[in-house]
Motif scaffolding. Structure first.
Motif, PDB file in Angstrom:
ATOM      1  N   GLU A   1      -9.211  -1.377  -4.063  1.00  0.00           N
ATOM      2  CA  GLU A   1      -9.808  -0.083  -3.738  1.00  0.00           C
ATOM      3  C   GLU A   1      -8.754   1.015  -3.674  1.00  0.00           C
ATOM      4  OE1 GLU A   1     -11.850  -0.687  -0.112  1.00  0.00           O
ATOM      5  OE2 GLU A   1     -13.418  -1.990  -0.969  1.00  0.00           O
ATOM      6  N   ALA A   2      -7.574   0.695  -3.112  1.00  0.00           N
ATOM      7  CA  ALA A   2      -6.495   1.688  -3.044  1.00  0.00           C
ATOM      8  C   ALA A   2      -6.010   2.051  -4.437  1.00  0.00           C
ATOM      9  CB  ALA A   2      -5.348   1.150  -2.192  1.00  0.00           C
TER      10      ALA A   2
ATOM     11  N   GLY B   1      -7.946   7.862  -9.486  1.00  0.00           N
ATOM     12  CA  GLY B   1      -8.926   8.940  -9.478  1.00  0.00           C
ATOM     13  C   GLY B   1     -10.332   8.495  -9.754  1.00  0.00           C
ATOM     14  N   ASP B   2     -10.667   7.230  -9.447  1.00  0.00           N
ATOM     15  CA  ASP B   2     -12.025   6.733  -9.658  1.00  0.00           C
ATOM     16  C   ASP B   2     -12.943   7.021  -8.482  1.00  0.00           C
ATOM     17  OD1 ASP B   2     -11.300   5.804 -12.099  1.00  0.00           O
ATOM     18  OD2 ASP B   2     -10.942   3.734 -11.447  1.00  0.00           O
ATOM     19  N   GLY B   3     -12.514   7.868  -7.581  1.00  0.00           N
ATOM     20  CA  GLY B   3     -13.353   8.233  -6.447  1.00  0.00           C
ATOM     21  C   GLY B   3     -13.457   7.154  -5.404  1.00  0.00           C
ATOM     22  N   GLY B   4     -12.511   6.216  -5.413  1.00  0.00           N
ATOM     23  CA  GLY B   4     -12.516   5.178  -4.398  1.00  0.00           C
ATOM     24  C   GLY B   4     -13.424   4.018  -4.708  1.00  0.00           C
TER      25      GLY B   4
ATOM     26  N   PHE C   1       0.804  -1.214   0.000  1.00  0.00           N
ATOM     27  CA  PHE C   1       0.000   0.000   0.000  1.00  0.00           C
ATOM     28  C   PHE C   1       0.844   1.274   0.000  1.00  0.00           C
ATOM     29  CE2 PHE C   1      -2.692  -3.338   1.559  1.00  0.00           C
ATOM     30  CZ  PHE C   1      -3.933  -3.077   1.009  1.00  0.00           C
ATOM     31  N   ALA C   2       2.159   1.143  -0.149  1.00  0.00           N
ATOM     32  CA  ALA C   2       3.020   2.322  -0.251  1.00  0.00           C
ATOM     33  C   ALA C   2       2.692   3.084  -1.527  1.00  0.00           C
ATOM     34  CB  ALA C   2       4.480   1.897  -0.223  1.00  0.00           C
ATOM     35  N   PRO C   3       2.770   4.427  -1.493  1.00  0.00           N
ATOM     36  CA  PRO C   3       2.361   5.214  -2.672  1.00  0.00           C
ATOM     37  C   PRO C   3       3.101   4.833  -3.941  1.00  0.00           C
ATOM     38  CG  PRO C   3       2.578   6.631  -0.759  1.00  0.00           C
ATOM     39  CD  PRO C   3       3.107   5.304  -0.350  1.00  0.00           C
TER      40      PRO C   3
ATOM     41  N   ARG D   1      -4.369  -8.216   1.577  1.00  0.00           N
ATOM     42  CA  ARG D   1      -5.804  -8.072   1.346  1.00  0.00           C
ATOM     43  C   ARG D   1      -6.010  -7.467  -0.037  1.00  0.00           C
ATOM     44  NH1 ARG D   1      -8.413  -4.581   5.684  1.00  0.00           N
ATOM     45  NH2 ARG D   1     -10.277  -5.270   4.544  1.00  0.00           N
ATOM     46  N   VAL D   2      -6.240  -8.337  -1.022  1.00  0.00           N
ATOM     47  CA  VAL D   2      -6.277  -7.880  -2.409  1.00  0.00           C
ATOM     48  C   VAL D   2      -7.513  -7.028  -2.682  1.00  0.00           C
ATOM     49  CG1 VAL D   2      -4.854  -9.767  -3.296  1.00  0.00           C
ATOM     50  CG2 VAL D   2      -7.313 -10.081  -3.040  1.00  0.00           C
ATOM     51  N   THR D   3      -8.628  -7.289  -1.971  1.00  0.00           N
ATOM     52  CA  THR D   3      -9.814  -6.452  -2.181  1.00  0.00           C
ATOM     53  C   THR D   3      -9.542  -5.012  -1.770  1.00  0.00           C
ATOM     54  OG1 THR D   3     -11.211  -8.380  -1.749  1.00  0.00           O
ATOM     55  CG2 THR D   3     -12.259  -6.217  -1.671  1.00  0.00           C
ATOM     56  N   ALA D   4      -8.891  -4.809  -0.600  1.00  0.00           N
ATOM     57  CA  ALA D   4      -8.518  -3.461  -0.172  1.00  0.00           C
ATOM     58  C   ALA D   4      -7.475  -2.872  -1.112  1.00  0.00           C
ATOM     59  CB  ALA D   4      -7.985  -3.502   1.257  1.00  0.00           C
TER      60      ALA D   4
END
Length: 650
Positions: free
Chosen positions: A80-81, A87-90, A42-44, A74-77
C-alpha cells in the motif's frame, strides 16, 4: 614545465575522488535492518528504490519481498505504501488480484469435458487438482496466508477461481486426466496413490516405478495408496485369500483382475453369489484392496443414476455389497458402465448445464440370491458361486488381513508381469469365436501365458457363459416357458396373443398371475426380444415377421438350429395347422423341470448328439483337447421330421 602543471592540476581531482563518500544502494542490508526495525522498509528513499526495482526487475523484487516478509515486515502495508508512492491514490492490490497472481505458479489446463485443472508443485513432486475442488482451494488459501499472513475472504476466493478457471479453459492446453489407471503411447500407468504421487509405468518390456508420470492423475476422496509392487511373486498366493471352489473360477477371477489393470474397457461385472458365511464381502474387499484401495471399499447399491455416476467418477473399481435384487434401470446402467457409455446429470444450481461422464468401470456385485436375471447384463458378467466355509476353516479377520498385507505387493507384482505379457502378445492374439465381451476375452488370453498354458482362460470363460445362460433362462419365466413349449416340437408360428396363451398354459396359473409375467402381447414381444439371445444359445431361435396381405405380425419359434428369420428361411410349404383346443401341453405344473430339444449353444463344449452335455477342459492342460471337443460340437444335429411341429395362422 608543462608536465609539472599537468601533474599539479590532476592532484586535486584525484584527492576529491578519494575523499568522496561511496554511494550505496538503499536496499543493501534492508533485510537485516527490517529484522531489527519492522519499519525500516517504509523510509521514503527505500520506498522509492523498491518501486524502481519492481518496475525494472520483478523477479528480484518478489525475492526481496519474500525475504522481508520472513524478517517480520508487513508486506501488505508495504504494498500500500508503494502504491501511494507511485500516485495510485493509496489503492493496493485486492485479495482477488493477489490470489490470481499466486495461481500463476500453477500450470493450468483443461480436460475434454471443459473441467479446469491445475498442476502444482509440492515438495518437489507434481500434483494435479481440479480448480473447483477443495484440494486446489486449500493450496491457494495457504499460498495467500504465506504471503499476507491473513485469510482471503470467500468472495475474493470465488472471484479468483472464476478467473483461474477461465484462464485454464481458454489459455491452457487440453489434456486427459485419469483416475488410478491411465494410458499414453502404448504404455499403461498405474497411480500408486502415495504422498509422492508416484506411478507404475508398464510397457511390453517390463514395469517400473517412476516419480513423474507423463499422464495426469486426479485423487478423489477416500482413495488409498496401492502396495508398491515387488517382483518374484506367485499368483497362487492370491487363491489362499479367496473362497473359490474350482480352478476355473480362480482363472476367471485373475482374468477379471488383469482387465482392471487396463486403461480401457470393456470390464465384465464380477457377480458373486452364495449363502451366508461364504465370505462374499471379504472376497470383494480383498479384490478392491488389491486393485483400487478405498476407505469405503464396499457400498450399498445406489438408488438413482446420479449416485452411481458420482461413484464411477471418483473410483476405478466399484464394489456393491449384499445386493438383494437389481431393478431394471440399474441393470441397464450397469450394462453401460461395463462396456462404456455416457452419463449426463444436471449440474447443481443451473438450469441448462450438464455434468458429463463417458467411461467404463469394473464392478463387483455380491448377494445371496442370483441377482442378475436380465440377459443383457448377464452377457456382460462373470458369475461365481461361493461355497460356505466350515467353522474349522475360518480365520480371524485381523489374521487374514495381516497375511494379505504381507503378500499384497508380491501379488500385484505378478499381475503386472502378466500385463506386460499381454501388451506384448495382444496384437497377435486371436480367438476361434468372439463373445460379447470380445476385448476382455482377447486381453485375458494375451495375458494368460505369463501364468497358465494358452487356452486356459478360454475354456473357463466358455463354461461360465454356458452356466450363465442356463441360470438366466431359469430365472426368466417367459424364457423358461418358451423352452417348455418347444420341448416336444421344432417349430411354432402364430401371433403374440396366441403365444401368450400357449406360454400361459405351460407356465401355470401361479406364474401367469405374478407381477413378472407380461400382461399384454406387446409386453410379451419385448420380453422375447430381450431373451432371444440366450434362447438362441440353447438352440431356440425366435423370429418376428409379417404375413399375408394384411401384414399380420407373427412370431416364429424354431429349434434344432432351423433358421427363424424370413431373410434366411426362403420359401417353404406351410405345416398343417392344429386347432387351439388340440394344442399339446408341455407337462403338468409350470413345466420348468422339463428340458426342451436342445442344440449345442455358441460356447457349449459338448457334442451335438448329446443334448445338455457340457465338456470342461482341464485347467492344468492346454486347449488342444478343447479344440477336439469343438470339432465334435460342429457336427450338424439330426433334423426332426417336418411334420413334427404345428403351425397356427390368423
Amino acid at each position: 614545465m608543462s608536465s609539472e602543471i599537468e601533474g599539479e592540476d590532476l592532484n586535486p581531482i584525484v584527492d576529491a575522488i578519494d575523499a568522496a563518500e561511496e554511494i550505496t544502494d538503499p536496499l543493501d542490508g534492508l533485510v537485516e535492518k527490517s529484522a531489527e526495525d519492522p519499519g525500516a522498509a517504509f523510509a521514503p528513499e527505500i520506498l522509492e528504490r523498491l518501486v524502481a526495482l519492481k518496475a525494472e526487475d520483478r523477479a528480484a523484487f518478489e525475492a526481496l519481498r519474500a525475504k522481508l516478509k520472513k524478517a517480520g515486515c508487513r508486506v501488505t502495508a508495504l504494498d500500500e505504501a508503494m502504491a501511494e508512492e507511485t500516485g495510485d491514490g493509496g489503492r493496493g492490490p485486492t485479495q482477488a488480484d493477489i490470489l490470481i497472481d499466486l495461481a500463476g505458479g500453477a500450470e493450468l489446463f483443461h480436460s475434454a469435458d471443459g473441467t479446469a485443472f491445475a498442476d502444482i508443485m509440492i515438495n518437489d513432486h507434481r500434483e494435479t487438482w481440479p480448480v473447483r475442488t477443495k484440494g486446489f482451494r486449500r493450496w491457494l488459501a495457504r499460498q495467500f496466508f504465506e504471503q499476507t499472513s491473513g485469510a482471503p475472504s470467500s468472495e475474493a476466493l470465488q472471484s479468483a477461481l472464476n478467473v483461474i478457471e477461465a484462464k485454464a479453459h481458454f489459455d491452457g492446453p487440453e489434456r486427459s486426466v485419469f483416475i488410478r489407471v491411465g494410458g499414453l503411447d502404448g504404455r499403461l500407468y498405474l497411480d500408486l496413490g502415495d504422498d509422492a504421487w508416484r506411478a507404475v509405468e508398464i510397457d511390453a518390456t517390463g514395469w517400473r516405478v517412476i516419480d513423474q508420470p507423463p499422464v495426469r492423475f486426479r485423487r478423489a476422496a477416500g482413495m488409498q495408496p496401492l502396495a508398491v509392487p515387488v517382483p518374484g511373486g506367485s499368483v497362487g498366493t492370491l487363491r489362499a485369500f479367496l473362497n473359490v471352489q474350482s480352478d476355473q473360477d480362480f482363472v476367471l477371477v485373475v482374468a477379471w483382475a488383469l482387465a482392471c489393470l487396463r486403461n480401457r474397457g470393456p470390464y465384465p461385472a464380477l457377480v458373486l453369489s452364495g449363502e451366508q458365511g461364504s465370505a462374499k464381502s471379504t472376497f470383494s474387499a480383498i479384490l478392491r484392496a488389491l486393485l483400487d484401495p478405498n476407505t469405503a471399499p464396499l457400498r450399498a447399491l445406489p438408488r438413482e443414476d446420479r449416485d452411481l455416476f458420482i461413484a464411477a467418477r471418483n473410483g476405478h473399481v466399484l464394489a456393491f455389497d449384499n445386493v438383494s435384487g437389481l431393478p431394471a434401470w440399474i441393470s441397464d446402467t450397469l450394462c453401460r458402465l461395463a462396456t462404456g457409455g455416457g452419463f449426463a446429470v444436471r449440474q447443481l444450481y443451473t438450469d441448462q448445464d450438464e455434468v458429463l461422464f463417458d467411461a467404463a468401470r469394473p464392478v463387483i456385485l455380491n448377494g445371496i440370491e442370483d441377482i442378475v436375471t436380465r440377459p443383457d447384463l448377464a452377457d456382460r458378467a462373470v458369475f461365481l458361486t461361493l461355497e460356505p466355509i466350515p467353522e474349522m476353516r475360518r480365520r480371524p479377520e485381523a489374521e487374514l488381513w495381516a497375511a494379505f498385507e504381507a503378500e499384497r505387493a508380491h501379488i500385484l507384482g505378478v499381475l503386472l508381469d502378466a500385463v506386460v505379457e499381454g501388451l506384448k502378445r495382444l496384437p497377435d492374439t486371436h480367438l476361434p469365436k468372439l463373445p460379447r465381451m470380445a476385448d476382455f476375452a482377447l486381453w485375458a488370453s494375451a495375458c494368460e501365458t505369463a501364468i497358465w498354458p494358452a487356452g486356459t482362460f478360454w475354456s473357463a470363460y466358455c463354461g461360465n457363459r454356458d452356466d450363465a445362460v442356463e441360470g438366466v433362462i431359469d430365472a426368466d419365466p417367459v424364457a423358461a416357458a418358451v423352452r417348455a413349449v418347444m420341448t416336444e416340437r421344432t417349430e411354432w408360428t402364430g401371433t403374440a396373443s396366441d403365444l401368450l396363451g400357449a406360454l400361459g398354459e405351460a407356465a401355470g396359473e401361479r406364474i401367469t398371475k405374478s407381477k413378472t409375467w407380461p400382461d399384454s402381447p406387446r409386453a410379451l414381444a419385448g420380453r422375447l426380444r430381450r431373451a432371444a439371445t440366450f434362447l438362441r444359445k440353447i438352440g431356440i431361435d425366435i423370429g418376428f415377421e409379417r404375413e399375408g396381405r394384411a401384414r399380420t405380425r407373427t412370431i416364429r419359434i424354431t429349434t434344432a438350429g432351423k433358421p427363424a428369420s424370413p431373410e434366411t428361411r426362403g420359401a417353404q410349404p406351410s405345416a398343417s395347422s392344429a386347432p387351439p383346443a388340440d394344442r399339446p401341453k408341455a407337462g403338468s405344473g409350470n413345466g420348468f423341470a422339463s428340458r426342451g430339444l436342445r442344440t449345442v449353444g455358441e460356447f457349449a463344449g459338448g457334442s451335438a448328439g448329446e443334448p445338455g452335455a457340457t465338456v470342461r477342459a482341464n485347467m492344468l492342460k492346454s486347449n488342444a483337447e478343447a479344440d477336439a471337443d469343438g470339432a465334435d460340437a460342429s457336427r450338424p444335429p439330426q433334423s426332426a421330421p417336418e411334420n413334427a411341429g404345428w403351425r397356427m395362422r390368423l
